[in-house]
Motif scaffolding. Sequence first.
Motif, PDB file in Angstrom:
ATOM      1  N   PRO A 143       0.845  -1.197   0.000  1.00  0.00           N
ATOM      2  CA  PRO A 143       0.000   0.000   0.000  1.00  0.00           C
ATOM      3  C   PRO A 143       0.878   1.244   0.000  1.00  0.00           C
ATOM      4  CG  PRO A 143       0.115  -0.926   2.204  1.00  0.00           C
ATOM      5  CD  PRO A 143       0.848  -1.881   1.308  1.00  0.00           C
ATOM      6  N   ILE A 144       0.349   2.355  -0.501  1.00  0.00           N
ATOM      7  CA  ILE A 144       1.140   3.577  -0.583  1.00  0.00           C
ATOM      8  C   ILE A 144       1.733   3.914   0.787  1.00  0.00           C
ATOM      9  CG2 ILE A 144      -0.959   5.010  -0.343  1.00  0.00           C
ATOM     10  CD1 ILE A 144       0.485   7.123  -2.099  1.00  0.00           C
ATOM     11  N   SER A 145       0.993   3.652   1.851  1.00  0.00           N
ATOM     12  CA  SER A 145       1.494   3.853   3.202  1.00  0.00           C
ATOM     13  C   SER A 145       0.566   3.139   4.164  1.00  0.00           C
ATOM     14  CB  SER A 145       1.566   5.351   3.507  1.00  0.00           C
ATOM     15  OG  SER A 145       2.410   5.556   4.617  1.00  0.00           O
ATOM     16  N   LEU A 146       0.824   3.300   5.456  1.00  0.00           N
ATOM     17  CA  LEU A 146      -0.026   2.632   6.461  1.00  0.00           C
ATOM     18  C   LEU A 146      -1.029   3.580   7.086  1.00  0.00           C
ATOM     19  CD1 LEU A 146       2.676   0.406   8.197  1.00  0.00           C
ATOM     20  CD2 LEU A 146       0.972  -0.268   6.501  1.00  0.00           C
ATOM     21  N   THR A 147      -0.827   4.887   6.893  1.00  0.00           N
ATOM     22  CA  THR A 147      -1.772   5.874   7.445  1.00  0.00           C
ATOM     23  C   THR A 147      -2.089   6.908   6.373  1.00  0.00           C
ATOM     24  OG1 THR A 147      -0.075   7.433   8.186  1.00  0.00           O
ATOM     25  CG2 THR A 147      -0.673   5.673   9.733  1.00  0.00           C
ATOM     26  N   VAL A 148      -3.250   7.526   6.510  1.00  0.00           N
ATOM     27  CA  VAL A 148      -3.669   8.566   5.563  1.00  0.00           C
ATOM     28  C   VAL A 148      -2.684   9.739   5.612  1.00  0.00           C
ATOM     29  CG1 VAL A 148      -5.487  10.272   5.079  1.00  0.00           C
ATOM     30  CG2 VAL A 148      -6.097   7.896   5.590  1.00  0.00           C
TER      31      VAL A 148
END
Length: 344
Positions: A96-101
Amino acid sequence: MGIKVGIIGCGTITKVRHAPEYKANPYVDEIIFFDRNLERATALANEFGGRVVQTVEELLTDPTIEVISDCSSNEFHHVFSTKALLSGKHVLCEKPISLTVEHANEIVEAQMKSGKKLMVDHNQRFTRAHQKAKEIIKNEELGKVLTFRTTFGHSGPEQWSVNKSNSTWFFKKDRSSLGVAGDLGIHKVDLLHYLLDDEIEKVSAFQGALDKVNEHGEPIEVCDNIVCSLKTKKGRLGTASFSWTYYGEEDNSTIIYCEKGILKIYHSDQYQLEVIHKNGEKVHYKLESIQTNDNQTNSGVIDAFIDCIRLEQEPIVTGNDALTSLKVILGIMEAAEKGSVIQI
């Protein structure tokens, strides 16, 4: 002069997808590898005829390197992808692009500030069966989409990850965070957004660590199974199940139910796409087989990324697309934890 590519992280995804696909791309001249484990980087440089650097900074400050593949583990994407973009590099970031928004926003903002290309490796958009299905849905050959179901499951990342053991980072809460939802689920969320030209806006879910254990024989800290109910902005309803415990066979199928018939994608061993009309008439498409962990084929991702740089095109999966999918996965995790319906 061809393009020089730097790869951050030399795990399995680099070995089986990024490195061989860059090597096969006619516009790529050289691959430069970095990994915290120097031996791992050296092994890939030897295998694919590239060279090794000792630090990420060497990749980012080298003006001849135009492109970076961020194949670091999930918790580092926002660090490396952001730095690479702000150093004037085009970036292909693993999902995923990252783990947090918040961290995903950092990457998206860095892209806007730098004006460079950012693509995220949601590779399901690139398969011919999914592209053909999208065309059929868009042309309303079967009328409007009403409901759907999608599945993505295999026997687990410990078969696939670089050390092939249950000490894999995929099982660690601090590193993988989202378990099977972030590993497999996010691919299908992105695929549904792409196929349906729609966005998931309400979710509910159940999750559990049903079978996997870590290297100490204890249940893993993240989910190995999650089952979801989904509602889209356009009012379509569907279900999704994601699993690391499909022992014996991988399942990567999606079924779309429309007013005038059904689309079955990667549901049959023989045909990648089946169209079943309301009157029972069937149309079968033999396209290409989907990649599985045991059957690695060219994903098309690297070629598409290099083309979007060369031809000044918009990436097929933008940072914002990836952020939208991440928000849905975080919503699914919250729904499972709270036992309630979550509005994305």
